[in-house]
Write an enzyme that holds these catalytic residues in place. Structure first.
Site, PDB file in Angstrom:
ATOM      1  NE  ARG A  16      -1.397   2.801   2.322  1.00  0.00           N
ATOM      2  CZ  ARG A  16      -0.981   4.042   2.503  1.00  0.00           C
ATOM      3  NH1 ARG A  16      -1.125   4.956   1.557  1.00  0.00           N
ATOM      4  NH2 ARG A  16      -0.366   4.383   3.623  1.00  0.00           N
ATOM      5  CG  HIS A 208       5.134   4.623   8.723  1.00  0.00           C
ATOM      6  ND1 HIS A 208       4.331   3.625   8.193  1.00  0.00           N
ATOM      7  CD2 HIS A 208       5.430   5.438   7.685  1.00  0.00           C
ATOM      8  CE1 HIS A 208       4.162   3.843   6.897  1.00  0.00           C
ATOM      9  NE2 HIS A 208       4.812   4.945   6.564  1.00  0.00           N
ATOM     10  CG  HIS A 210       8.715   7.382   4.359  1.00  0.00           C
ATOM     11  ND1 HIS A 210       8.224   7.225   3.080  1.00  0.00           N
ATOM     12  CD2 HIS A 210       7.731   6.963   5.198  1.00  0.00           C
ATOM     13  CE1 HIS A 210       6.988   6.739   3.148  1.00  0.00           C
ATOM     14  NE2 HIS A 210       6.663   6.583   4.414  1.00  0.00           N
ATOM     15  CB  CYS A 241       9.807  11.553  -0.504  1.00  0.00           C
ATOM     16  SG  CYS A 241       9.389  13.033   0.431  1.00  0.00           S
ATOM     17  CG  ASN A 250       7.373   3.032   3.272  1.00  0.00           C
ATOM     18  OD1 ASN A 250       6.856   3.378   4.314  1.00  0.00           O
ATOM     19  ND2 ASN A 250       6.771   3.166   2.100  1.00  0.00           N
TER      20      ASN A 250
END
Lengths: 300, 300
Positions: A16, A208, A210, A241, A250
């Site tokens: 996702r 989470h 990046h 991004c 990620n």
């Protein structure tokens, strides 16, 4: 005393968050095959899609059709992003057992990303959470831009803690702290966790990160030292991004697993299968290796 | 009490360790231009070349000619790898002010890399160190494979500490702990520093991490927490790993600086100039971005 956990739960977000932000084209069959491979890797938490407007996020428009190809046992491992009651209804129809709602820690990002203020978004999530929980559906909360915003710059950890408190109060079982643009560094990642865990136990939080500026794994190490035991990551480092075209996405699951393996932290995922899945993804998308592990293992 | 230092010294190794392990072809003019740009970035410590057999390391054969184009002030910022007295003589002739000697923490790696046992290498360095110091030349010691060896696998931290002790005893002002194949993880990086600093102060140690499996920056963060204040890195993440073709090389200086900037740790380097130098390197070598920072900034 070290707070570093003995075992870690990985939330695999490649299908996702990762694919949604990929510039390379792909089809629904590929996304479904990826999800099947992730199940085979042993992931118990797979963010598989989103019930959002296909106008805004066309890449997730196949979430319903894909879901229909999986059985109840598989579905129990999936989560699906849902922005409102409409999305929740569709999720319920498809037998989804976990949804995710997403707030932002920056007022400007909230306006640009979900077209409402932070306060309004929480109001909306209240209805969604109530309805979801009444239907036996678990709710995960996301907060984006926790370590910086592309529009307003710095973000106050107190604001993040306040939003987290509200999301937990609405019934979210966990809040995932998202460094959406990857601008955080290890010290600030650690400080934020210290602030948000003043009033809520660390087991209710996930990180989470990046890897836009290469900081994700250092930040995860800092988070582990604060007792964080749930990590969001994407196989092969999928994603990107929007504010830095060409940047990494990620943090890569296989790079995270390499660290956890080295630290003897349990994760119950087949690391080798994850690396193979990373190569599968790169081959299908026609991309050069993104994660360090996929680059190091590609020619072996 | 936090041991994290207030300022950090960067040893920029891209022009030697980085380029020596690059598969892309380059010429002497490029290597010299790179060194000039590194000086402009503000680096006070640049590993610029090696006086080793051009038969074994043809890419460093131009070290003498390049040195002749720099003045005494520039040369005071350079170090040059020297394996033996022969190399030292050439270094003295060229007005070099700092040399580096390199030992290994693994017996098998020592045999394969420098054709002698660890003990024999230390014997050899004794002569080199004596002669260098008598000539007013500083000596830096490297230990490779401190967190793992491609031949023997795991490496005992006690062995590393013992070799470090010997190198410092020979007069090395600093010992750089090299994770040559990038297999270390943060916990083991931290533990190693705890072991080596039992008998020698942390200010005598540097860390030199390769990013083969994406662990370098997390390991650096762990090292900073142990009080390490000298970091080896290579602009644009130059280099590679002979045991993992296609893998990432040295940790990228610009990614390290991003972390230090975020942590408010002084380094006295122009971060923006380093990123520009990274783009210069990638353009000249015709490579895609290696470091996360160079990828994130390339299209801006």
């Amino acid at each position: 005393m070290s707070l570093i956990p003995e075992s870690v739960r990985i939330v695999e977000v490649g299908a996702r968050d990762g694919l949604q932000n990929e510039s390379a084209p792909f089809d629904s069959a590929f996304r479904e095959e990826l999800i099947r491979k992730l199940l085979c890797c042993g992931f118990q938490n797979i963010e598989m899609g989103a019930f959002v407007s296909p106008h805004w996020v066309p890449k997730m428009a196949d979430t319903g059709p894909i879901l229909q190809h999986f059985d109840t046992a598989d579905k129990s491992k999936f989560s699906v992003l849902v922005p409102n009651l409409q999305g929740l209804e569709v999720a319920i129809q498809h037998g989804v057992k976990e949804i995710a709602v997403f707030a932002a820690a920056s007022e400007m990002f909230s306006q640009k990303n979900i077209n409402c203020s932070i306060k309004e978004s929480i109001q909306r999530f209240k209805l969604v959470c109530n309805e979801a929980i009444q239907n036996g559906i678990r709710v995960r909360g996301y907060i984006s831009c926790v370590l910086g915003c592309p529009y307003q710059g710095s973000v106050n950890p107190i604001i993040v803690a306040d939003i987290a408190e509200r999301l937990l109060h609405l019934g979210c079982y966990e809040v995932s702290l998202g460094d959406t643009i990857g601008v955080g560094t290890a010290n600030r990642a650690a400080e934020l966790i210290q602030v948000v865990t003043r009033h809520n136990p660390v087991r209710h939080f996930a990180v989470h990160y990046h890897d836009t500026y290469g900081q994700a794994l250092a930040n995860i190490y800092a988070a582990l030292q604060q007792g964080i035991a749930t990590i969001d990551s994407a196989v092969s480092g999928l994603g990107g991004c929007p504010y830095a075209p060409g940047a990494a996405g990620n943090v890569a699951t296989e790079d995270v697993l390499y660290m956890l393996d080295g630290m003897n932290i349990e994760h119950n995922i087949n690391s080798k299968a994850v690396t193979e899945t990373a190569h599968f993804v790169l081959n299908k998308l026609g991309k050069s290796p993104i994660s360090r592990v996929s680059a190091a293992t590609r020619n072996l």
